[in-house]
Enzyme design. Structure first.
Site, PDB file in Angstrom:
ATOM      1  N   ALA A  24       0.847  -1.177   0.000  1.00 60.04           N
ATOM      2  CA  ALA A  24       0.000   0.000   0.000  1.00 60.04           C
ATOM      3  C   ALA A  24       0.891   1.239   0.000  1.00 60.04           C
ATOM      4  O   ALA A  24       1.477   1.607   1.017  1.00 60.04           O
ATOM      5  CB  ALA A  24      -0.909  -0.014   1.230  1.00 60.04           C
ATOM      6  N   LEU A  25       0.974   1.847  -1.113  1.00 55.35           N
ATOM      7  CA  LEU A  25       1.892   2.971  -1.348  1.00 55.35           C
ATOM      8  C   LEU A  25       1.765   4.037  -0.268  1.00 55.35           C
ATOM      9  O   LEU A  25       0.676   4.524   0.011  1.00 55.35           O
ATOM     10  CB  LEU A  25       1.568   3.580  -2.717  1.00 55.35           C
ATOM     11  CG  LEU A  25       2.474   4.734  -3.141  1.00 55.35           C
ATOM     12  CD1 LEU A  25       3.875   4.247  -3.382  1.00 55.35           C
ATOM     13  CD2 LEU A  25       1.901   5.396  -4.373  1.00 55.35           C
ATOM     14  N   ASP A  26       2.877   4.407   0.306  1.00 54.50           N
ATOM     15  CA  ASP A  26       2.902   5.469   1.321  1.00 54.50           C
ATOM     16  C   ASP A  26       2.052   5.152   2.530  1.00 54.50           C
ATOM     17  O   ASP A  26       1.653   6.045   3.281  1.00 54.50           O
ATOM     18  CB  ASP A  26       2.451   6.814   0.722  1.00 54.50           C
ATOM     19  CG  ASP A  26       3.481   7.366  -0.243  1.00 54.50           C
ATOM     20  OD1 ASP A  26       4.619   6.884  -0.226  1.00 54.50           O
ATOM     21  OD2 ASP A  26       3.139   8.284  -0.998  1.00 54.50           O
ATOM     22  N   GLU A  27       1.712   3.882   2.731  1.00 57.23           N
ATOM     23  CA  GLU A  27       0.850   3.565   3.869  1.00 57.23           C
ATOM     24  C   GLU A  27       1.414   2.458   4.740  1.00 57.23           C
ATOM     25  O   GLU A  27       0.687   1.831   5.489  1.00 57.23           O
ATOM     26  CB  GLU A  27      -0.559   3.178   3.372  1.00 57.23           C
ATOM     27  CG  GLU A  27      -1.233   4.339   2.699  1.00 57.23           C
ATOM     28  CD  GLU A  27      -2.740   4.191   2.624  1.00 57.23           C
ATOM     29  OE1 GLU A  27      -3.259   3.141   3.042  1.00 57.23           O
ATOM     30  OE2 GLU A  27      -3.380   5.140   2.152  1.00 57.23           O
TER      31      GLU A  27
END
Lengths: 281, 281, 281, 281
Positions: free
Chosen positions: C223-226
């Site tokens: 989960a990109l940037d998460e």
């Protein structure tokens, strides 16, 4: 024992195996550890431990005694957390710290019960009355410091006080008075980088053009404003702040730092280590 | 005049109508104001103004002369912003501030050009060489302070220096040296609440158990570490920090505060007002 | 075993008596605990422990095996701290994070060794060369993401990498690539209150008039940037900041937060607990 | 005119010569400027100015009219600062923001007069009564939102309100209601990096393991929680905070940020510029 968490505090000379020994005693009595903090100070070679636990089938006295048996001589072992501490607030004219503590007290957010407010002035009576807390006015005019402190001790006599809180109390306490409440008096005072000594520090800070205003909450010892530090914080200021505006900016940080420090003290999170504190937050 | 913004600075005794008079001169010459900051200090009754502008059909000299005519006697009027300041960095052993400044310099983020690094030690030569900046090693061993400073002035002679930056330079400068660069020397030093004087302040701060470590960037005046403050900042620490770890935490805040203060100085945003600064940030 | 401190990490299902059991094994082998941190997460019912110790007469493998025997099935037990981690930095155009890490690396302040810098652009080669670190330029033009990542894996092949650090690397990594380095990739990205999704977040933050700019260092997951957050910090801004000035203010906080997060990771202070981290700082 | 400072606010399209024109009018009437702030927003090409002044021999109406004559069409020119704003606080269950505002009100520190407290619940009546402020209980049970808001407007009718303050008021206001108080309603809400939408944001922030908790004070517009930001601040948290402890940490920052934002609004320091604010602090 109780179903809600109790707090075990151990403070003793360091030696190998302490954690194992302590957790052994706790486990033998069916105690269930919820959180555990330890710290060994290299300089003083002392061991500090704070444990929140539930359950167990021994009395508190038995538990303390058995723990003392496995610890070095001179260990301090206490179990608390089963009741709210009782405190008395000392204040003089400024309302911001007292108001903050009364508000939290009224809503169960303080972590302690305020039994009374002591003041050498009458000005904060109205604020204190709003919260249905006894206001003990002990004027200092015409009294020596000793006589004034004896008058304070008289009005305090009916109260079983765990801590005194100096919430901008503007009188210097005698060494004798302080010794009656060893490490049980918490004070808040403004702080600057660099520090300014003498009268009117906000004026001095203004004249130096500081860019930061701070506050320090600390235990009161004989060395005025130099007891062990519990909590500190700062706010930025700039050249557009007059000395009175710097003081006002300082008030917001003072009340929040004092409330934070008291919460730490009331939750038994603060240990003394010489002139330093160990704070398990 | 130039197409990129120039910076007008005015510093004079306060009197009614100054802004109107100044903007009148600017408007008459077709100057277009981009941003404008003014401050009147009540205590000193002085007026400070910083204006970024473009356009205008007068020479800079004419503009300054016409402005001086409408201002009180003794007004300081300057127009700058048309070139990068030239600076020389002084350092001794610690690399963190020097490295930060060299990195920004290499990428055009410093707001100034580093012409050279002066050091009484050789240890930072390798770092300086990485950035292709001249490293001027002026050892102090066997020299009196006067002789050492004369040697420094000799190596500085070829450089047209706007500012000197003391980036953890561990020698005390003489009053005579400081007077050669009035309010043109910027220093960074650690700061604590409360302050600690004397040797090894981090050791003292550790022994007192401070919860905050700070840094102050200031102009250097004769009063060591007590010149006008440009910028300050802090970081939190706790009981688990040894004295050397406090020093390490202090380094991160020192380098950022120094870089921030220098940016303010290089962009002509800092005025002196007695021992205080006015900072239009 | 070694004379310098080693680091024991335990991560397992919680049950009563874990600390006693672990300290029992350590004590039996003459291990001397220097610092000890534990945390039990109520929600996940997991136990986390990090212990710095010296001494002991067992091999590391024996110690881990004996510890596993007294812990719940599925416990993770590791002993490390005896060597610097090896890292490769990924970057694209922005120099501030890479420069900060290279400076710390050059002076032994990073807590890890930078073996190489990988970039899809050539622009940071000069900076990397200044620090005598190999610069591996892997252009992405004309390549599919898969082909580009295969090219990166090829240049990484000679390196035994413990962690990858995305220091403003502007390419999205595939899930497949990320799975090759599970929880071993650390990223830094800007953060705002409120958050802004989509292109050009600084422009959006500017248009909303935010008063605070932040940065978040986190592990990279699909989960990109998460991924799990390691460290965060903020700086104040105001209406006078243009979008590009907000970005510049963000850079200072990004580089400090990234360096701080990496120090925590390299010192084995960060545990994963679902999508959260436990950080013993 | 008055002897105490008045506040002139100008908001208009930008064009050259505005400051000169405005200060010309002020000077002609013998007005003495104490402080002056201007800002030109490049994006919107608007000019904002706030001036504190004393003296002058024109009426306020004449001054505004003459200023309008030298300004672009559509300029907004106001003179205020001669009376305390009147506000009504809306709250539901949480006491921390309301208590903070009542305390400041009682001691003249708020910069406004609290005329009443409106609540859809009875729980905060006791707190409000302590400060002798009318408590207007308007239950929402069994009422449509429209009917509830009509009931609120009915109880507000006797009050001449300058601003409404939503101090943790847990009902969503209709667009129609908001339009009755354009940019005169201030709200406080929690903020996170990253932001979390939907129910129970503290639970979501906890599950993501955020390291910072924030608060945003903003004007209320139709876009819920997305009006122009006035002030923001944050506090650090860590893995040991449960969701309810994060919420408690958030409360301290919420009340201080709300009080700070209100002070800025009440002192006429906040201008609107599209969805952004200009804050002259």
């Amino acid at each position: 024992m109780a179903n809600f968490p109790l707090i075990l505090r151990v403070d003793c000379a360091d030696r190998p195996g302490l954690i194992h020994a302590i957790t052994g005693v706790l486990g033998r009595h069916g105690v269930n550890i919820i959180t555990n903090d330890e710290f060994v100070d290299d300089a003083s070679e002392r061991f500090f431990m704070r444990t929140e636990f539930v359950g167990g089938h021994a009395t508190r006295e038995d538990l303390c005694r058995e723990l003392a048996e496995v610890l070095p001589d001179g260990a301090t072992v206490t179990i608390g957390g089963d009741r709210l501490p009782h405190v008395v607030i000392f204040a003089t004219r400024e309302h911001h710290c007292l108001g903050e503590l009364l508000l939290r007290h009224a809503h169960g957010d303080l972590g302690a019960s305020i039994d009374a407010v002591v003041s050498n002035r009458a000005v904060l009576r109205e604020l204190t009355d709003r919260f249905d807390v006894p206001f003990l006015h002990v004027p200092h005019e015409g009294l020596s410091r000793d006589a004034h402190e004896r008058a304070i001790l008289d009005v305090l006599a009916p109260y079983a006080v765990d801590h005194l809180v100096l919430a901008k109390y503007m009188r210097v306490l005698s060494t004798d008075f302080i010794h009656r409440y060893p490490h049980r008096i918490v004070n808040i005072h403004h702080s600057f980088l660099p520090a300014f000594v003498g009268a009117n520090p906000y004026r001095q800070a203004f004249e130096r053009g500081v860019k930061i205003i701070g506050a320090t909450a600390h235990f009161v010892t004989e060395a005025l404003d130099e007891g062990p530090i519990i909590a500190q914080s700062v706010v930025p200021v700039d050249h557009s702040f007059r000395a009175d505006e710097m003081a006002r900016a300082g008030r917001d940080v003072e009340k929040i730092v004092l409330a934070k420090a008291l919460k730490l003290v009331f939750e038994d999170r603060v240990f003394l280590n010489g002139n330093r504190t160990i704070v398990f937050d």
